[in-house]
Design a protein around this motif. Structure first.
Motif, PDB file in Angstrom:
ATOM      1  N   HIS A  35       0.855  -1.192   0.000  1.00 44.75           N
ATOM      2  CA  HIS A  35       0.000   0.000   0.000  1.00 44.75           C
ATOM      3  C   HIS A  35       0.888   1.239   0.000  1.00 44.75           C
ATOM      4  CE1 HIS A  35      -2.283   3.278   2.006  1.00 44.75           C
ATOM      5  NE2 HIS A  35      -3.149   2.895   1.090  1.00 44.75           N
ATOM      6  N   TRP A  36       0.438   2.288  -0.710  1.00 45.31           N
ATOM      7  CA  TRP A  36       1.241   3.516  -0.823  1.00 45.31           C
ATOM      8  C   TRP A  36       0.283   4.699  -0.646  1.00 45.31           C
ATOM      9  CZ3 TRP A  36       6.285   3.940  -0.659  1.00 45.31           C
ATOM     10  CH2 TRP A  36       6.926   5.065  -1.166  1.00 45.31           C
ATOM     11  N   PRO A  37       0.590   5.670   0.222  1.00 46.11           N
ATOM     12  CA  PRO A  37      -0.414   6.702   0.539  1.00 46.11           C
ATOM     13  C   PRO A  37      -0.513   7.842  -0.471  1.00 46.11           C
ATOM     14  CG  PRO A  37       1.549   7.037   1.863  1.00 46.11           C
ATOM     15  CD  PRO A  37       1.805   5.815   1.046  1.00 46.11           C
ATOM     16  N   PHE A  38       0.439   7.943  -1.442  1.00 43.67           N
ATOM     17  CA  PHE A  38       0.451   9.111  -2.345  1.00 43.67           C
ATOM     18  C   PHE A  38      -0.051   8.734  -3.737  1.00 43.67           C
ATOM     19  CE2 PHE A  38       4.339   9.328   0.384  1.00 43.67           C
ATOM     20  CZ  PHE A  38       3.803  10.193   1.314  1.00 43.67           C
ATOM     21  N   PRO A  39      -0.748   9.584  -4.467  1.00 44.41           N
ATOM     22  CA  PRO A  39      -1.250  10.880  -4.004  1.00 44.41           C
ATOM     23  C   PRO A  39      -2.454  10.721  -3.078  1.00 44.41           C
ATOM     24  CG  PRO A  39      -1.946  10.491  -6.265  1.00 44.41           C
ATOM     25  CD  PRO A  39      -1.079   9.344  -5.880  1.00 44.41           C
ATOM     26  N   ASN A  40      -3.202   9.593  -3.211  1.00 36.88           N
ATOM     27  CA  ASN A  40      -4.321   9.340  -2.299  1.00 36.88           C
ATOM     28  C   ASN A  40      -4.119   8.017  -1.594  1.00 36.88           C
ATOM     29  OD1 ASN A  40      -5.907  11.698  -2.789  1.00 36.88           O
ATOM     30  ND2 ASN A  40      -6.245  10.889  -4.828  1.00 36.88           N
ATOM     31  N   SER A  41      -4.446   6.943  -2.278  1.00 37.62           N
ATOM     32  CA  SER A  41      -4.245   5.618  -1.707  1.00 37.62           C
ATOM     33  C   SER A  41      -4.050   4.679  -2.884  1.00 37.62           C
ATOM     34  CB  SER A  41      -5.493   5.239  -0.904  1.00 37.62           C
ATOM     35  OG  SER A  41      -5.304   4.017  -0.251  1.00 37.62           O
ATOM     36  N   SER A  42      -2.838   4.135  -3.013  1.00 33.09           N
ATOM     37  CA  SER A  42      -2.536   3.271  -4.159  1.00 33.09           C
ATOM     38  C   SER A  42      -2.154   1.881  -3.677  1.00 33.09           C
ATOM     39  CB  SER A  42      -1.353   3.830  -4.963  1.00 33.09           C
ATOM     40  OG  SER A  42      -1.605   5.139  -5.375  1.00 33.09           O
ATOM     41  N   LEU A  43      -2.433   0.885  -4.516  1.00 34.95           N
ATOM     42  CA  LEU A  43      -1.871  -0.438  -4.280  1.00 34.95           C
ATOM     43  C   LEU A  43      -0.749  -0.594  -5.292  1.00 34.95           C
ATOM     44  CD1 LEU A  43      -1.910  -3.205  -2.893  1.00 34.95           C
ATOM     45  CD2 LEU A  43      -3.446  -3.986  -4.692  1.00 34.95           C
ATOM     46  N   MET A  44       0.487  -0.546  -4.796  1.00 33.37           N
ATOM     47  CA  MET A  44       1.643  -0.653  -5.684  1.00 33.37           C
ATOM     48  C   MET A  44       1.894  -2.131  -5.970  1.00 33.37           C
ATOM     49  SD  MET A  44       2.905   2.590  -5.709  1.00 33.37           S
ATOM     50  CE  MET A  44       4.492   2.288  -6.413  1.00 33.37           C
ATOM     51  N   ILE A  45       1.876  -2.495  -7.261  1.00 34.18           N
ATOM     52  CA  ILE A  45       2.091  -3.888  -7.661  1.00 34.18           C
ATOM     53  C   ILE A  45       3.454  -3.933  -8.349  1.00 34.18           C
ATOM     54  CG2 ILE A  45       1.186  -5.768  -9.095  1.00 34.18           C
ATOM     55  CD1 ILE A  45      -1.506  -3.749  -8.726  1.00 34.18           C
ATOM     56  N   ALA A  46       4.396  -4.613  -7.701  1.00 32.42           N
ATOM     57  CA  ALA A  46       5.792  -4.529  -8.149  1.00 32.42           C
ATOM     58  C   ALA A  46       6.158  -5.669  -9.085  1.00 32.42           C
ATOM     59  CB  ALA A  46       6.713  -4.532  -6.931  1.00 32.42           C
ATOM     60  N   CYS A  47       6.771  -5.312 -10.222  1.00 32.76           N
ATOM     61  CA  CYS A  47       7.158  -6.309 -11.234  1.00 32.76           C
ATOM     62  C   CYS A  47       8.589  -6.077 -11.700  1.00 32.76           C
ATOM     63  CB  CYS A  47       6.255  -6.182 -12.468  1.00 32.76           C
ATOM     64  SG  CYS A  47       4.531  -6.490 -12.142  1.00 32.76           S
ATOM     65  N   HIS A  48       9.204  -7.141 -12.171  1.00 33.84           N
ATOM     66  CA  HIS A  48      10.474  -7.026 -12.896  1.00 33.84           C
ATOM     67  C   HIS A  48      10.162  -7.136 -14.380  1.00 33.84           C
ATOM     68  CE1 HIS A  48      13.245  -7.370  -9.490  1.00 33.84           C
ATOM     69  NE2 HIS A  48      12.325  -8.160  -8.960  1.00 33.84           N
TER      70      HIS A  48
END
Ligand SMILES: NC(=O)C1=CN([C@@H]2O[C@H](COP(=O)(O)OP(=O)(O)OC[C@H]3O[C@@H](n4cnc5c(N)ncnc54)[C@H](OP(=O)(O)O)[C@@H]3O)[C@@H](O)[C@H]2O)C=CC1
Ligand SMILES: [Mg+2]
Length: 315
Positions: free
Chosen positions: A229-242
């Motif tokens: 979870h990432w709070p900027f700019p509002n509320s994001s679900l960061m999905i990390a990939c290579h």
């Protein structure tokens, strides 16, 4: 986990938990922090201490019910967040010996334990602040005590807090990795490429589109790593990939509307940057050393995984 669910569903139980739990305080969405050396710590205020403060500032103890539930300890001690934006900021700061600081400014100096809770707390408090009315009837909505939803009682519509999906991708050409910076990043900090998912897109399509849009490269292959979870700019679900690109087609064309810079970095440069503290460091020539997001940020995890993968690859 089960206890958290019970607190969300039972207002009476949640009220009891508010009277024995601990609180993270905010003022107009700025978290209350205490500076210890170069770090910022988020103190947890006990319910009894908070009631004493509310009384001192002539607030009703009902104010506790404006708080939102953000988690609980293994011993079922509930954590809440409360925004005291209606009170005088400086009076609370001097009473509690700390400051309300913009989350963006303090974020990378937070402890790995505090960062996820403050992120969630700010996102949830912001969501409630901007969803006070039903978008269909225009009538006020009411939050349940835990703050896990809001209800419009005229038509029964239930609103749940939302997150925007974002992909964050670490691109490699086999021997180097691509790191970029936006003009808004702190000086010297680089990270992986990120972008919001468009409606209707799969994650794979977002990765391909964002890499093409931001640096003009065509993705050859990709795989999922983790999420945060990432709070900027509002509320994001960061999905990390290579992702990988072909080494013969690795010429970067930076989209200057979105990025200030994007560059290939060698394994040695990245390993050296990982050793640095996550904060701006000015060199003698006036430029800033390369530094990377802190350990608990998902971008850091992607970069660590890439380093590990490089070290295990045959020469
Ligand atoms: N953890 C890390 O290391 C990093 C995290 N991030 C995070 O990833 C997220 C996305 O990265 P970013 O590069 O900014 O994204 P994008 O590359 O998608 O570009 C941002 C632009 O996309 C538009 N946009 C589309 N959908 C949304 C939405 N749901 N919310 C807000 N803007 C939207 C906005 O344009 P317009 O305003 O023109 O409408 C915004 O300015 C950010 O929240 C950022 O904080 C980013 C980089 C590194
Ligand atoms: Mg982007």
């Amino acid at each position: 986990m089960r206890y958290l669910l019970e607190l969300k569903e039972d207002d009476g139980l949640c009220r009891q938990a508010q009277n024995s739990g601990t609180f993270y305080l905010f003022h107009n969405l700025f978290p209350f922090l205490q500076k210890v050396g170069s770090k910022h710590l988020a103190p947890q205020i006990s319910a009894s201490e908070l009631k004493r403060i509310l009384k001192k500032f002539k607030q009703n103890k009902q104010k506790l019910e404006d708080s939102v539930l953000i988690g609980c300890s293994d011993e079922c001690m509930a954590y809440f967040a409360l925004d005291l934006g209606s009170l005088e900021k400086m009076d609370i700061e001097s009473e509690l010996k700390g400051s309300f600081i913009e989350l963006r400014k303090a974020f990378f100096q937070l402890d790995g334990k505090d960062a996820p809770l403050l992120s969630l707390a700010q996102a949830l408090l912001r969501w409630h602040d901007t969803h006070k009315y039903c978008s269909k009837t225009g009538q006020p909505t009411q939050k349940n005590l835990a703050g896990s939803k809001r209800v419009c009682h005229t038509n029964g519509i239930i609103y749940y807090p939302q997150m925007s999906p974002v992909v964050i991708t670490l691109v490699s050409d086999g021997s180097r990795c691509l790191l970029a910076r936006q003009a808004s990043f702190p000086q010297g900090m680089y990270s992986a490429l990120a972008g919001f998912c468009d409606v209707g897109e799969t994650l794979e399509e977002t990765v391909r589109r964002e890499v093409a849009e931001e640096v003009g490269l065509e993705v050859e292959s990709m795989w999922y790593s983790a999420s945060q979870h990432w709070p900027f700019p509002n509320s994001s679900l960061m999905i990390a990939c290579h992702a990988t690109v072909w080494p013969q087609q690795n010429e970067i064309r930076v989209n200057k509307l979105e990025l200030e810079a994007a560059t290939w970095f060698s394994l040695e440069e990245v390993v050296e940057a990982l050793r640095r503290e996550p904060r701006p460091l000015k060199q003698e020539d006036g430029r800033f050393s390369l530094w990377l997001p802190p350990k608990w940020a998902i971008a850091h995890q992607l970069i660590q995984e890439w380093v590990k993968q490089q070290s295990t690859m045959p020469a």
